[in-house]
Write a protein that holds these residues in place. Structure first.
Motif, short mmCIF file in Angstrom:
data_model
loop_
_atom_site.label_atom_id
_atom_site.label_comp_id
_atom_site.label_asym_id
_atom_site.label_seq_id
_atom_site.Cartn_x
_atom_site.Cartn_y
_atom_site.Cartn_z
N TYR A 71 0.83 -1.20 0.00
CA TYR A 71 0.00 0.00 0.00
C TYR A 71 0.87 1.25 0.00
CZ TYR A 71 -2.61 3.85 1.99
OH TYR A 71 -3.13 5.10 2.22
N HIS A 95 -10.34 -6.59 8.65
CA HIS A 95 -11.22 -5.56 9.21
C HIS A 95 -10.81 -5.25 10.66
CE1 HIS A 95 -14.79 -3.23 10.08
NE2 HIS A 95 -15.02 -4.02 11.13
N GLY A 98 -7.80 -3.16 10.81
CA GLY A 98 -7.95 -1.84 10.19
C GLY A 98 -7.46 -1.73 8.75
N ASP A 100 -9.04 -2.47 6.20
CA ASP A 100 -10.14 -1.98 5.37
C ASP A 100 -10.21 -0.45 5.36
OD1 ASP A 100 -10.88 -2.03 8.10
OD2 ASP A 100 -13.01 -2.12 7.60
N GLN A 101 -9.45 0.19 6.24
CA GLN A 101 -9.39 1.65 6.26
C GLN A 101 -8.38 2.21 5.25
OE1 GLN A 101 -11.56 3.48 8.26
NE2 GLN A 101 -12.38 1.42 8.52
N ILE A 102 -7.43 1.37 4.81
CA ILE A 102 -6.42 1.88 3.88
C ILE A 102 -6.42 1.16 2.52
CG2 ILE A 102 -4.89 2.74 5.69
CD1 ILE A 102 -3.09 0.26 5.15
N THR A 104 -8.15 -1.05 -0.68
CA THR A 104 -9.39 -1.26 -1.42
C THR A 104 -9.50 -2.75 -1.71
OG1 THR A 104 -9.21 0.92 -2.45
CG2 THR A 104 -10.64 -0.69 -3.54
#
Length: 122
Positions: A71, A95, A98, A100-102, A104
């Motif tokens: 990422y 999830h 976290g 899923d916060q950065i 896709t």
């Protein structure tokens, strides 16, 4: 002792998307294979990347760290990145930590490529 293996293949989709396909277990013993593949992947604006985890059976915190590195590399290069094919157990773990916060996510490789295609079309 269990034989832990990971296969990482870097391929080019005809659309221009680079695809890293993982099969097996991603853990402290196999994470260097993915690290090398992430370093070798193009990660450019016109060559975004999908990491296809459809064949992944296990991922520990070391594997999660390598995905965060991917990422960061994509962000630095202004390149798209989508993670595809997570089963419900891995998605739940991602999830909880976290990701899923950065990142896709897309359910399938085809859907991930479709998400990235607009970024590479003129």
């Amino acid at each position: 002792m269990t034989d832990r293996t990971l296969t990482v293949l870097l391929d080019d989709d005809p659309s221009g998307v680079a695809v890293l396909t993982l099969t097996g277990e991603l853990d402290q013993h196999t994470a260097p294979d993915l690290t090398k593949a992430v370093r070798d992947a193009p990660f450019t604006k016109d060559r975004p990347t999908v990491i296809d985890l459809t064949g992944l059976t296990f991922c520990d915190s070391t594997g999660i760290t390598v995905l965060v590195m991917a990422y960061q590399r994509a962000e630095k290069q202004d390149s798209g990145l989508v993670v595809a094919g997570l089963d419900s157990n891995l998605m739940s773990v991602f999830h909880i930590v976290g990701l899923d916060q950065i990142l896709t996510f897309a359910p399938t490789l085809a859907e991930a490529i479709a998400l990235l295609r607009p970024a590479i079309e003129p």
